[in-house]
Write an enzyme that holds these catalytic residues in place. Sequence first.
Site, PDB file in Angstrom:
ATOM      1  N   GLY A  81      10.502  -2.938  37.879  1.00 11.36           N
ATOM      2  CA  GLY A  81      11.462  -2.449  36.914  1.00 11.36           C
ATOM      3  C   GLY A  81      12.575  -1.626  37.531  1.00 11.36           C
ATOM      4  O   GLY A  81      13.710  -1.705  37.106  1.00 11.36           O
ATOM      5  N   CYS A  82      12.259  -0.801  38.529  1.00 17.14           N
ATOM      6  CA  CYS A  82      13.293   0.117  39.039  1.00 17.14           C
ATOM      7  C   CYS A  82      13.208   0.294  40.542  1.00 17.14           C
ATOM      8  O   CYS A  82      13.656   1.303  41.070  1.00 17.14           O
ATOM      9  CB  CYS A  82      13.163   1.467  38.357  1.00 17.14           C
ATOM     10  SG  CYS A  82      11.542   2.233  38.603  1.00 17.14           S
ATOM     11  N   GLY A  83      12.597  -0.635  41.225  1.00 16.22           N
ATOM     12  CA  GLY A  83      12.424  -0.464  42.655  1.00 16.22           C
ATOM     13  C   GLY A  83      11.262   0.480  42.919  1.00 16.22           C
ATOM     14  O   GLY A  83      10.527   0.857  42.023  1.00 16.22           O
TER      15      GLY A  83
END
Length: 259
Positions: free
Chosen positions: A109-111
């Site tokens: 989702g966000c690294g």
Amino acid sequence: MPEPAKLTRFNAIARDGAARGIERAVAVERPIAVEFNGIGYAVLMATPADLDDLITGFALAERLIERAGELAELDLHPTDRGVIARATLIPERAARVADRVRHRVSESGCGLCGIENLEQALRPLPRVTATSDAGDAACFAALSALRDHQPLNRATGGVHAAALAAADGTIRLVREDVGRHNAFDKLIGAIARGGLGWDGGLALLSSRCSFELVEKAALANCPLLVTISAPTTLAVERAGEAGLRLVVLARPDTMLAVP
């Protein structure tokens, strides 16, 4: 199962402007959707060959299993778009799948964000306990012989190889793939499934030395990792933490041994 290479039409254009139609083999790259115990886990972009070895090696590298026998079942389902690999782990390993999926969802989702995910990315590695009897001459011998064990790369010029070599540099086993990680997973999976050992030898990779490859080597208890291209700083650091012997930039006339 799709073939690992496919004849493809090209226009060959010379510097003087002359052009002619040719056909040449191109390495096949297909998405391999991996499921463990019915849970969608990852999609690997890989050459569709030796997939049993790939999934076994991948499961070992992900620390979902500790030996090949813990992968109880594997079914491969070719589709128009790729291959679905449905693997079943023994019940004692099911919790590992759920735990890793939880971390992988947050990663996608966000690294790699947050302390918890950083710890997952750089989990402690086991110390390498195997030893290698391979000296410099064996490394050069394995490097010299590798090309003769790369039929797919000879045909396409577009795939990596991972080789198991004996203490004298003799090539024992090779796996090829468009991805360097996949090639090493295939080799490690083949070693595990075949009940083979490092037997004082080494692993030789036709790629740069990234930290992921170092980690795969350490988790497979590989005593000596040799790569054709350069390492990253993290690869060198992680190899030192695991006690893994590392040789990089291996060329016909020289190589660099990490002290």
